[in-house]
Motif scaffolding. Structure first.
Motif, PDB file in Angstrom:
ATOM      1  N   HIS A   1      11.159  -1.838  -7.119  1.00 58.95           N
ATOM      2  CA  HIS A   1      11.425  -2.528  -8.393  1.00 58.95           C
ATOM      3  C   HIS A   1      10.736  -3.881  -8.430  1.00 58.95           C
ATOM      4  O   HIS A   1      10.184  -4.302  -9.460  1.00 58.95           O
ATOM      5  CB  HIS A   1      12.929  -2.694  -8.584  1.00 58.95           C
ATOM      6  CG  HIS A   1      13.303  -3.260  -9.920  1.00 58.95           C
ATOM      7  ND1 HIS A   1      13.386  -4.621 -10.154  1.00 58.95           N
ATOM      8  CD2 HIS A   1      13.580  -2.652 -11.106  1.00 58.95           C
ATOM      9  CE1 HIS A   1      13.719  -4.828 -11.418  1.00 58.95           C
ATOM     10  NE2 HIS A   1      13.838  -3.665 -12.019  1.00 58.95           N
ATOM     11  N   ARG A   2      10.729  -4.587  -7.304  1.00 59.39           N
ATOM     12  CA  ARG A   2      10.088  -5.895  -7.246  1.00 59.39           C
ATOM     13  C   ARG A   2       8.581  -5.772  -7.462  1.00 59.39           C
ATOM     14  O   ARG A   2       7.968  -6.604  -8.126  1.00 59.39           O
ATOM     15  CB  ARG A   2      10.370  -6.555  -5.895  1.00 59.39           C
ATOM     16  CG  ARG A   2       9.832  -7.986  -5.790  1.00 59.39           C
ATOM     17  CD  ARG A   2      10.142  -8.611  -4.444  1.00 59.39           C
ATOM     18  NE  ARG A   2      11.574  -8.708  -4.211  1.00 59.39           N
ATOM     19  CZ  ARG A   2      12.233  -8.055  -3.256  1.00 59.39           C
ATOM     20  NH1 ARG A   2      11.573  -7.254  -2.437  1.00 59.39           N
ATOM     21  NH2 ARG A   2      13.525  -8.200  -3.123  1.00 59.39           N
ATOM     22  N   GLU A   3       7.988  -4.718  -6.934  1.00 62.36           N
ATOM     23  CA  GLU A   3       6.540  -4.540  -7.034  1.00 62.36           C
ATOM     24  C   GLU A   3       6.105  -4.038  -8.405  1.00 62.36           C
ATOM     25  O   GLU A   3       5.091  -4.483  -8.948  1.00 62.36           O
ATOM     26  CB  GLU A   3       6.060  -3.554  -5.962  1.00 62.36           C
ATOM     27  CG  GLU A   3       4.559  -3.344  -5.924  1.00 62.36           C
ATOM     28  CD  GLU A   3       3.791  -4.595  -5.518  1.00 62.36           C
ATOM     29  OE1 GLU A   3       2.604  -4.684  -5.892  1.00 62.36           O
ATOM     30  OE2 GLU A   3       4.365  -5.480  -4.863  1.00 62.36           O
ATOM     31  N   PHE A   4       6.872  -3.117  -9.005  1.00 60.87           N
ATOM     32  CA  PHE A   4       6.421  -2.456 -10.228  1.00 60.87           C
ATOM     33  C   PHE A   4       7.284  -2.744 -11.452  1.00 60.87           C
ATOM     34  O   PHE A   4       6.960  -2.297 -12.555  1.00 60.87           O
ATOM     35  CB  PHE A   4       6.356  -0.940 -10.009  1.00 60.87           C
ATOM     36  CG  PHE A   4       5.503  -0.534  -8.847  1.00 60.87           C
ATOM     37  CD1 PHE A   4       4.141  -0.781  -8.843  1.00 60.87           C
ATOM     38  CD2 PHE A   4       6.059   0.088  -7.734  1.00 60.87           C
ATOM     39  CE1 PHE A   4       3.345  -0.429  -7.764  1.00 60.87           C
ATOM     40  CE2 PHE A   4       5.279   0.450  -6.652  1.00 60.87           C
ATOM     41  CZ  PHE A   4       3.917   0.191  -6.661  1.00 60.87           C
ATOM     42  N   GLY A   5       8.380  -3.469 -11.271  1.00 66.12           N
ATOM     43  CA  GLY A   5       9.218  -3.814 -12.414  1.00 66.12           C
ATOM     44  C   GLY A   5      10.052  -2.659 -12.934  1.00 66.12           C
ATOM     45  O   GLY A   5      10.596  -2.737 -14.038  1.00 66.12           O
ATOM     46  N   GLU A   6      10.193  -1.591 -12.146  1.00 69.34           N
ATOM     47  CA  GLU A   6      11.012  -0.447 -12.539  1.00 69.34           C
ATOM     48  C   GLU A   6      11.465   0.291 -11.287  1.00 69.34           C
ATOM     49  O   GLU A   6      10.860   0.151 -10.209  1.00 69.34           O
ATOM     50  CB  GLU A   6      10.242   0.502 -13.457  1.00 69.34           C
ATOM     51  CG  GLU A   6       9.013   1.136 -12.802  1.00 69.34           C
ATOM     52  CD  GLU A   6       8.203   1.971 -13.770  1.00 69.34           C
ATOM     53  OE1 GLU A   6       8.269   1.685 -14.981  1.00 69.34           O
ATOM     54  OE2 GLU A   6       7.507   2.906 -13.315  1.00 69.34           O
ATOM     55  N   LEU A   7      12.511   1.074 -11.402  1.00 68.75           N
ATOM     56  CA  LEU A   7      13.007   1.871 -10.290  1.00 68.75           C
ATOM     57  C   LEU A   7      12.220   3.177 -10.186  1.00 68.75           C
ATOM     58  O   LEU A   7      11.602   3.622 -11.165  1.00 68.75           O
ATOM     59  CB  LEU A   7      14.491   2.175 -10.479  1.00 68.75           C
ATOM     60  CG  LEU A   7      15.428   0.975 -10.390  1.00 68.75           C
ATOM     61  CD1 LEU A   7      16.839   1.365 -10.827  1.00 68.75           C
ATOM     62  CD2 LEU A   7      15.449   0.405  -8.973  1.00 68.75           C
ATOM     63  N   PRO A   8      12.220   3.828  -9.017  1.00 68.82           N
ATOM     64  CA  PRO A   8      11.526   5.115  -8.892  1.00 68.82           C
ATOM     65  C   PRO A   8      11.986   6.137  -9.928  1.00 68.82           C
ATOM     66  O   PRO A   8      11.166   6.895 -10.464  1.00 68.82           O
ATOM     67  CB  PRO A   8      11.885   5.560  -7.468  1.00 68.82           C
ATOM     68  CG  PRO A   8      12.166   4.296  -6.731  1.00 68.82           C
ATOM     69  CD  PRO A   8      12.785   3.373  -7.727  1.00 68.82           C
TER      70      PRO A   8
ATOM     71  N   VAL B   1       0.843  -1.199   0.000  1.00 71.76           N
ATOM     72  CA  VAL B   1       0.000   0.000   0.000  1.00 71.76           C
ATOM     73  C   VAL B   1       0.877   1.248   0.000  1.00 71.76           C
ATOM     74  O   VAL B   1       0.641   2.205  -0.752  1.00 71.76           O
ATOM     75  CB  VAL B   1      -0.947   0.003   1.221  1.00 71.76           C
ATOM     76  CG1 VAL B   1      -1.638   1.360   1.371  1.00 71.76           C
ATOM     77  CG2 VAL B   1      -1.995  -1.099   1.069  1.00 71.76           C
ATOM     78  N   ARG B   2       1.894   1.248   0.823  1.00 74.32           N
ATOM     79  CA  ARG B   2       2.788   2.411   0.895  1.00 74.32           C
ATOM     80  C   ARG B   2       3.551   2.601  -0.413  1.00 74.32           C
ATOM     81  O   ARG B   2       3.729   3.746  -0.870  1.00 74.32           O
ATOM     82  CB  ARG B   2       3.752   2.237   2.063  1.00 74.32           C
ATOM     83  CG  ARG B   2       3.094   2.449   3.421  1.00 74.32           C
ATOM     84  CD  ARG B   2       4.005   2.084   4.572  1.00 74.32           C
ATOM     85  NE  ARG B   2       3.466   2.554   5.846  1.00 74.32           N
ATOM     86  CZ  ARG B   2       3.971   2.215   7.035  1.00 74.32           C
ATOM     87  NH1 ARG B   2       5.014   1.388   7.098  1.00 74.32           N
ATOM     88  NH2 ARG B   2       3.435   2.692   8.147  1.00 74.32           N
ATOM     89  N   LEU B   3       4.005   1.514  -0.997  1.00 79.61           N
ATOM     90  CA  LEU B   3       4.714   1.621  -2.282  1.00 79.61           C
ATOM     91  C   LEU B   3       3.806   2.231  -3.347  1.00 79.61           C
ATOM     92  O   LEU B   3       4.245   3.055  -4.161  1.00 79.61           O
ATOM     93  CB  LEU B   3       5.204   0.239  -2.724  1.00 79.61           C
ATOM     94  CG  LEU B   3       6.401  -0.341  -1.967  1.00 79.61           C
ATOM     95  CD1 LEU B   3       6.595  -1.810  -2.329  1.00 79.61           C
ATOM     96  CD2 LEU B   3       7.677   0.444  -2.251  1.00 79.61           C
ATOM     97  N   LYS B   4       2.543   1.832  -3.346  1.00 81.40           N
ATOM     98  CA  LYS B   4       1.604   2.380  -4.327  1.00 81.40           C
ATOM     99  C   LYS B   4       1.343   3.861  -4.089  1.00 81.40           C
ATOM    100  O   LYS B   4       1.170   4.633  -5.047  1.00 81.40           O
ATOM    101  CB  LYS B   4       0.296   1.581  -4.296  1.00 81.40           C
ATOM    102  CG  LYS B   4       0.420   0.182  -4.866  1.00 81.40           C
ATOM    103  CD  LYS B   4      -0.899  -0.569  -4.807  1.00 81.40           C
ATOM    104  CE  LYS B   4      -0.763  -1.951  -5.447  1.00 81.40           C
ATOM    105  NZ  LYS B   4      -2.030  -2.715  -5.380  1.00 81.40           N
ATOM    106  N   ARG B   5       1.331   4.286  -2.814  1.00 83.45           N
ATOM    107  CA  ARG B   5       1.162   5.707  -2.526  1.00 83.45           C
ATOM    108  C   ARG B   5       2.367   6.498  -3.043  1.00 83.45           C
ATOM    109  O   ARG B   5       2.197   7.587  -3.617  1.00 83.45           O
ATOM    110  CB  ARG B   5       1.007   5.916  -1.017  1.00 83.45           C
ATOM    111  CG  ARG B   5      -0.181   5.189  -0.395  1.00 83.45           C
ATOM    112  CD  ARG B   5      -1.519   5.811  -0.745  1.00 83.45           C
ATOM    113  NE  ARG B   5      -2.631   5.010  -0.269  1.00 83.45           N
ATOM    114  CZ  ARG B   5      -3.150   5.085   0.965  1.00 83.45           C
ATOM    115  NH1 ARG B   5      -2.634   5.936   1.845  1.00 83.45           N
ATOM    116  NH2 ARG B   5      -4.173   4.322   1.305  1.00 83.45           N
TER     117      ARG B   5
END
Length: 326
Positions: free
Chosen positions: A311-318, A273-277
Protein backbone atom coordinates in the motif's frame (compact mmCIF):
# COMPACT_ATOMS: atom_id res chain seq x y z
CA UNK A 1 1.25 39.33 12.47
CA UNK A 2 -0.58 36.40 14.05
CA UNK A 3 -0.87 33.53 11.57
CA UNK A 4 -3.66 30.94 11.79
CA UNK A 5 -5.11 32.98 14.65
CA UNK A 6 -8.37 31.00 14.74
CA UNK A 7 -6.51 27.70 14.92
CA UNK A 8 -4.36 28.33 18.00
CA UNK A 9 -4.01 25.15 20.03
CA UNK A 10 -1.43 26.32 22.58
CA UNK A 11 -0.12 29.54 24.07
CA UNK A 12 2.25 28.86 26.92
CA UNK A 13 5.49 29.74 28.62
CA UNK A 14 5.88 26.18 29.95
CA UNK A 15 8.71 24.45 28.06
CA UNK A 16 7.49 20.93 28.85
CA UNK A 17 3.98 21.72 27.65
CA UNK A 18 5.34 23.18 24.42
CA UNK A 19 7.64 20.19 23.85
CA UNK A 20 4.69 17.81 24.25
CA UNK A 21 2.50 19.82 21.88
CA UNK A 22 5.14 19.94 19.14
CA UNK A 23 5.93 16.24 19.58
CA UNK A 24 2.29 15.33 19.01
CA UNK A 25 2.01 17.53 15.91
CA UNK A 26 5.36 17.08 14.19
CA UNK A 27 8.21 15.29 15.98
CA UNK A 28 10.08 15.33 19.26
CA UNK A 29 12.15 18.50 19.76
CA UNK A 30 14.32 19.09 22.85
CA UNK A 31 13.98 22.84 23.38
CA UNK A 32 16.10 24.83 25.80
CA UNK A 33 15.84 28.56 26.48
CA UNK A 34 19.12 30.48 26.73
CA UNK A 35 19.47 33.57 28.93
CA UNK A 36 18.03 34.30 32.39
CA UNK A 37 15.72 37.08 31.23
CA UNK A 38 14.43 35.44 28.10
CA UNK A 39 10.75 36.03 27.30
CA UNK A 40 9.65 32.55 26.34
CA UNK A 41 6.01 32.61 25.34
CA UNK A 42 5.32 30.03 22.68
CA UNK A 43 2.28 29.90 20.44
CA UNK A 44 1.38 26.89 18.32
CA UNK A 45 -1.39 26.86 15.71
CA UNK A 46 -2.32 23.96 13.44
CA UNK A 47 -4.90 23.12 10.80
CA UNK A 48 -5.46 19.98 8.76
CA UNK A 49 -5.53 20.38 5.00
CA UNK A 50 -6.89 17.02 3.87
CA UNK A 51 -4.12 14.60 4.94
CA UNK A 52 -1.29 17.08 5.51
CA UNK A 53 -0.95 19.53 8.36
CA UNK A 54 -0.05 23.21 8.22
CA UNK A 55 1.27 24.72 11.44
CA UNK A 56 2.62 28.02 12.63
CA UNK A 57 4.97 28.10 15.61
CA UNK A 58 6.36 31.15 17.41
CA UNK A 59 8.66 31.20 20.44
CA UNK A 60 8.56 34.83 21.59
CA UNK A 61 11.53 37.06 22.29
CA UNK A 62 13.95 34.31 23.23
CA UNK A 63 16.99 32.37 22.12
CA UNK A 64 16.44 28.63 21.83
CA UNK A 65 18.64 25.65 21.22
CA UNK A 66 16.92 22.73 19.51
CA UNK A 67 17.98 19.11 19.29
CA UNK A 68 15.97 16.44 17.52
CA UNK A 69 17.08 12.90 16.70
CA UNK A 70 16.10 10.76 13.74
CA UNK A 71 12.71 9.16 14.30
CA UNK A 72 10.59 8.81 11.16
CA UNK A 73 11.76 7.49 7.78
CA UNK A 74 8.64 8.81 6.05
CA UNK A 75 8.28 12.31 7.49
CA UNK A 76 9.38 15.71 6.19
CA UNK A 77 9.02 19.14 7.81
CA UNK A 78 9.16 22.16 5.52
CA UNK A 79 9.89 25.43 7.35
CA UNK A 80 9.02 28.88 6.01
CA UNK A 81 10.53 31.42 8.40
CA UNK A 82 8.25 34.37 9.24
CA UNK A 83 10.51 36.10 11.78
CA UNK A 84 13.83 35.76 13.57
CA UNK A 85 17.08 34.15 12.56
CA UNK A 86 19.29 31.21 13.35
CA UNK A 87 21.42 28.39 12.09
CA UNK A 88 20.92 24.62 11.92
CA UNK A 89 23.05 21.56 11.25
CA UNK A 90 21.22 18.93 9.21
CA UNK A 91 22.26 16.20 6.74
CA UNK A 92 25.86 17.38 6.87
CA UNK A 93 24.95 20.94 5.89
CA UNK A 94 24.75 24.23 7.73
CA UNK A 95 21.43 25.98 7.14
CA UNK A 96 20.95 29.66 7.88
CA UNK A 97 17.43 30.97 8.27
CA UNK A 98 15.85 34.39 8.27
CA UNK A 99 12.46 35.83 7.25
CA UNK A 100 11.11 34.30 4.00
CA UNK A 101 13.90 31.72 3.92
CA UNK A 102 13.08 28.05 4.08
CA UNK A 103 14.59 24.65 4.71
CA UNK A 104 13.43 21.06 4.45
CA UNK A 105 14.01 18.76 7.38
CA UNK A 106 14.07 15.01 6.77
CA UNK A 107 12.83 13.32 9.95
CA UNK A 108 15.05 10.33 9.15
CA UNK A 109 18.07 12.48 10.09
CA UNK A 110 18.88 14.43 13.28
CA UNK A 111 19.00 18.22 13.48
CA UNK A 112 20.47 20.75 15.88
CA UNK A 113 19.77 24.46 15.74
CA UNK A 114 20.03 27.80 17.51
CA UNK A 115 17.09 30.17 17.00
CA UNK A 116 16.54 33.83 17.94
CA UNK A 117 13.00 35.28 18.14
CA UNK A 118 11.96 32.47 15.82
CA UNK A 119 8.61 31.87 14.16
CA UNK A 120 7.72 29.87 11.06
CA UNK A 121 5.11 28.04 9.07
CA UNK A 122 5.74 24.30 9.26
CA UNK A 123 4.27 21.96 6.67
CA UNK A 124 4.26 18.27 7.66
CA UNK A 125 4.62 16.01 4.61
CA UNK A 126 4.86 12.29 3.88
CA UNK A 127 7.42 10.92 1.43
CA UNK A 128 5.17 7.99 0.60
CA UNK A 129 2.20 10.22 -0.19
CA UNK A 130 4.36 12.52 -2.29
CA UNK A 131 5.62 9.46 -4.16
CA UNK A 132 2.07 8.23 -4.75
CA UNK A 133 1.06 11.68 -5.98
CA UNK A 134 4.01 11.68 -8.38
CA UNK A 135 3.01 8.27 -9.69
CA UNK A 136 -0.54 9.51 -10.28
CA UNK A 137 0.88 12.38 -12.37
CA UNK A 138 3.53 10.60 -14.43
CA UNK A 139 1.98 7.11 -14.62
CA UNK A 140 2.95 3.73 -13.23
CA UNK A 141 5.33 2.87 -16.06
CA UNK A 142 7.79 5.65 -15.15
CA UNK A 143 10.55 4.48 -12.81
CA UNK A 144 10.65 6.59 -9.64
CA UNK A 145 12.94 5.82 -6.73
CA UNK A 146 13.34 7.20 -3.24
CA UNK A 147 12.38 10.84 -2.73
CA UNK A 148 15.11 13.25 -1.62
CA UNK A 149 14.79 16.99 -1.02
CA UNK A 150 17.68 19.41 -0.85
CA UNK A 151 17.62 20.73 2.75
CA UNK A 152 18.83 24.14 1.55
CA UNK A 153 16.30 26.21 -0.40
CA UNK A 154 17.52 29.30 -2.23
CA UNK A 155 15.10 32.07 -1.15
CA UNK A 156 15.85 34.14 -4.26
CA UNK A 157 14.41 31.62 -6.72
CA UNK A 158 11.05 32.39 -8.36
CA UNK A 159 9.77 28.93 -7.45
CA UNK A 160 10.31 29.50 -3.74
CA UNK A 161 8.54 32.86 -3.85
CA UNK A 162 5.55 31.29 -5.62
CA UNK A 163 5.40 28.49 -3.07
CA UNK A 164 5.62 30.91 -0.11
CA UNK A 165 2.79 33.00 -1.56
CA UNK A 166 0.69 29.86 -1.92
CA UNK A 167 1.28 28.83 1.71
CA UNK A 168 0.26 32.31 2.90
CA UNK A 169 -2.83 32.18 0.69
CA UNK A 170 -3.85 28.75 1.99
CA UNK A 171 -3.27 29.81 5.60
CA UNK A 172 -5.36 32.97 5.19
CA UNK A 173 -8.14 31.07 3.42
CA UNK A 174 -8.32 28.31 6.03
CA UNK A 175 -8.21 30.87 8.83
CA UNK A 176 -10.82 33.11 7.20
CA UNK A 177 -13.53 32.33 4.66
CA UNK A 178 -13.00 28.55 4.72
CA UNK A 179 -12.81 28.22 8.51
CA UNK A 180 -16.47 27.27 8.95
CA UNK A 181 -17.03 25.74 5.53
CA UNK A 182 -15.82 22.21 6.36
CA UNK A 183 -15.86 21.24 2.69
CA UNK A 184 -13.56 18.22 2.05
CA UNK A 185 -13.46 18.93 -1.69
CA UNK A 186 -12.02 22.39 -1.09
CA UNK A 187 -9.47 21.22 1.48
CA UNK A 188 -8.38 18.42 -0.86
CA UNK A 189 -7.85 21.01 -3.60
CA UNK A 190 -5.77 23.09 -1.19
CA UNK A 191 -3.68 20.02 -0.35
CA UNK A 192 -3.18 19.19 -4.03
CA UNK A 193 -1.94 22.72 -4.73
CA UNK A 194 0.62 22.52 -1.92
CA UNK A 195 1.81 19.04 -2.92
CA UNK A 196 2.06 19.88 -6.63
CA UNK A 197 4.04 23.05 -5.99
CA UNK A 198 6.25 21.36 -3.41
CA UNK A 199 7.27 18.69 -5.93
CA UNK A 200 7.53 20.96 -8.97
CA UNK A 201 9.06 24.12 -7.47
CA UNK A 202 11.35 22.96 -4.63
CA UNK A 203 14.67 21.15 -5.32
CA UNK A 204 14.06 17.39 -5.05
CA UNK A 205 14.79 14.14 -6.87
CA UNK A 206 11.32 14.06 -8.50
CA UNK A 207 11.34 17.65 -9.76
CA UNK A 208 12.48 16.85 -13.30
CA UNK A 209 10.03 13.95 -13.63
CA UNK A 210 7.07 16.00 -12.38
CA UNK A 211 7.99 18.88 -14.72
CA UNK A 212 8.29 16.54 -17.71
CA UNK A 213 12.05 16.85 -18.11
CA UNK A 214 14.36 13.94 -19.00
CA UNK A 215 16.24 12.65 -15.99
CA UNK A 216 19.85 11.67 -16.47
CA UNK A 217 21.79 10.42 -13.49
CA UNK A 218 25.27 8.93 -13.53
CA UNK A 219 25.30 5.71 -11.51
CA UNK A 220 28.68 4.20 -10.51
CA UNK A 221 29.51 0.93 -12.29
CA UNK A 222 29.56 -1.11 -9.07
CA UNK A 223 26.09 0.16 -8.17
CA UNK A 224 24.86 -0.81 -11.65
CA UNK A 225 26.27 -4.31 -11.06
CA UNK A 226 24.47 -4.52 -7.73
CA UNK A 227 21.24 -3.20 -9.26
CA UNK A 228 21.37 -5.69 -12.13
CA UNK A 229 22.14 -8.53 -9.71
CA UNK A 230 19.09 -7.62 -7.60
CA UNK A 231 16.82 -7.60 -10.66
CA UNK A 232 18.19 -10.95 -11.87
CA UNK A 233 17.95 -12.70 -8.49
CA UNK A 234 14.99 -11.01 -6.82
CA UNK A 235 13.20 -14.35 -6.46
CA UNK A 236 16.14 -15.83 -4.52
CA UNK A 237 17.11 -15.43 -0.88
CA UNK A 238 19.39 -12.38 -0.93
CA UNK A 239 21.28 -10.60 1.80
CA UNK A 240 23.51 -7.56 1.90
CA UNK A 241 26.59 -9.81 1.72
CA UNK A 242 25.38 -11.37 -1.56
CA UNK A 243 24.69 -8.00 -3.15
CA UNK A 244 27.98 -6.53 -1.92
CA UNK A 245 29.91 -9.49 -3.33
CA UNK A 246 28.20 -9.14 -6.72
CA UNK A 247 28.98 -5.41 -6.77
CA UNK A 248 32.60 -5.92 -5.75
CA UNK A 249 32.55 -3.30 -3.00
CA UNK A 250 32.19 -3.06 0.77
CA UNK A 251 28.95 -2.67 2.72
CA UNK A 252 29.49 1.00 3.42
CA UNK A 253 30.20 1.90 -0.21
CA UNK A 254 27.19 -0.11 -1.33
CA UNK A 255 24.85 1.57 1.14
CA UNK A 256 26.10 5.06 0.27
CA UNK A 257 26.01 4.35 -3.48
CA UNK A 258 22.38 3.20 -3.35
CA UNK A 259 21.34 6.15 -1.20
CA UNK A 260 23.01 8.56 -3.62
CA UNK A 261 21.63 6.90 -6.76
CA UNK A 262 18.19 5.71 -5.65
CA UNK A 263 17.45 7.38 -2.33
CA UNK A 264 17.15 4.04 -0.52
CA UNK A 265 19.28 1.20 0.85
CA UNK A 266 20.04 -1.91 -1.25
CA UNK A 267 17.61 -4.02 0.80
CA UNK A 268 14.88 -1.40 0.43
CA UNK A 269 15.55 -1.39 -3.33
CA UNK A 270 15.23 -5.19 -3.38
CA UNK A 271 11.91 -4.95 -1.55
CA UNK A 272 10.57 -2.46 -4.12
CA UNK A 273 11.66 -4.72 -7.00
CA UNK A 274 9.87 -7.66 -5.40
CA UNK A 275 6.73 -5.61 -4.77
CA UNK A 276 6.67 -4.61 -8.44
CA UNK A 277 7.02 -8.26 -9.49
CA UNK A 278 4.06 -9.19 -7.28
CA UNK A 279 2.02 -6.32 -8.68
CA UNK A 280 2.79 -7.31 -12.27
CA UNK A 281 1.50 -10.83 -11.58
CA UNK A 282 -1.65 -9.55 -9.85
CA UNK A 283 -2.38 -7.32 -12.84
CA UNK A 284 -1.70 -10.00 -15.47
CA UNK A 285 -3.17 -13.03 -13.67
CA UNK A 286 -5.57 -11.67 -11.03
CA UNK A 287 -7.35 -14.98 -10.47
CA UNK A 288 -4.38 -17.36 -10.54
CA UNK A 289 -2.55 -18.04 -7.30
CA UNK A 290 -3.61 -16.41 -4.05
CA UNK A 291 -1.97 -13.17 -2.97
CA UNK A 292 -0.23 -15.01 -0.13
CA UNK A 293 1.23 -17.59 -2.51
CA UNK A 294 2.54 -14.93 -4.88
CA UNK A 295 3.93 -12.84 -2.04
CA UNK A 296 5.78 -15.81 -0.55
CA UNK A 297 7.17 -16.66 -3.97
CA UNK A 298 8.86 -13.26 -3.93
CA UNK A 299 10.22 -13.46 -0.40
CA UNK A 300 7.43 -11.90 1.67
CA UNK A 301 6.68 -14.08 4.68
CA UNK A 302 4.76 -11.66 6.91
CA UNK A 303 1.48 -10.93 5.13
CA UNK A 304 0.50 -7.96 7.30
CA UNK A 305 3.82 -6.23 6.71
CA UNK A 306 3.65 -7.13 3.00
CA UNK A 307 0.22 -5.49 2.67
CA UNK A 308 1.51 -2.34 4.40
CA UNK A 309 4.57 -2.16 2.14
CA UNK A 310 2.43 -2.77 -0.95
CA UNK A 311 0.00 0.00 0.00
CA UNK A 312 2.85 2.38 0.80
CA UNK A 313 4.49 1.74 -2.57
CA UNK A 314 1.41 1.76 -4.83
CA UNK A 315 -1.27 3.60 -2.85
CA UNK A 316 -3.62 0.59 -2.88
CA UNK A 317 -3.93 -2.87 -1.34
CA UNK A 318 -3.27 -6.06 -3.36
CA UNK A 319 -7.00 -6.82 -3.30
CA UNK A 320 -7.69 -3.44 -4.92
CA UNK A 321 -5.21 -4.22 -7.69
CA UNK A 322 -7.03 -7.49 -8.38
CA UNK A 323 -10.41 -5.76 -8.52
CA UNK A 324 -9.11 -3.14 -10.96
CA UNK A 325 -7.60 -5.70 -13.33
CA UNK A 326 -9.97 -8.64 -12.87
Amino acid sequence: MTYLQNHTILSSGDLDEVRESIKNLASRHDLDVKGHNAEFNARVAAVECDDISLMHVAFGNSRLTVESSEEDDDGLLLYIVTSGAGVAQHCGQELEFFPNAGFMRDLAAPVSATEDNFSAFVLRLSKDKLKNYTRSVVGEDVEINGLRFDPVIDPTTPGWNVFCNTVHYVAEALDGPLRELHNPIVTTQMKDILVAQCLSLLPNSYQDIVNGRTVTEVVPYYIKRARDYIHAHADKKLGLADISAAAGCGYRGLQKGFMDAFGMTPMAYLRVVRLKRVRAILKAEPYGKTVSEIARQWGFTHMGRFAQDYHREFGELPSETIRKHG
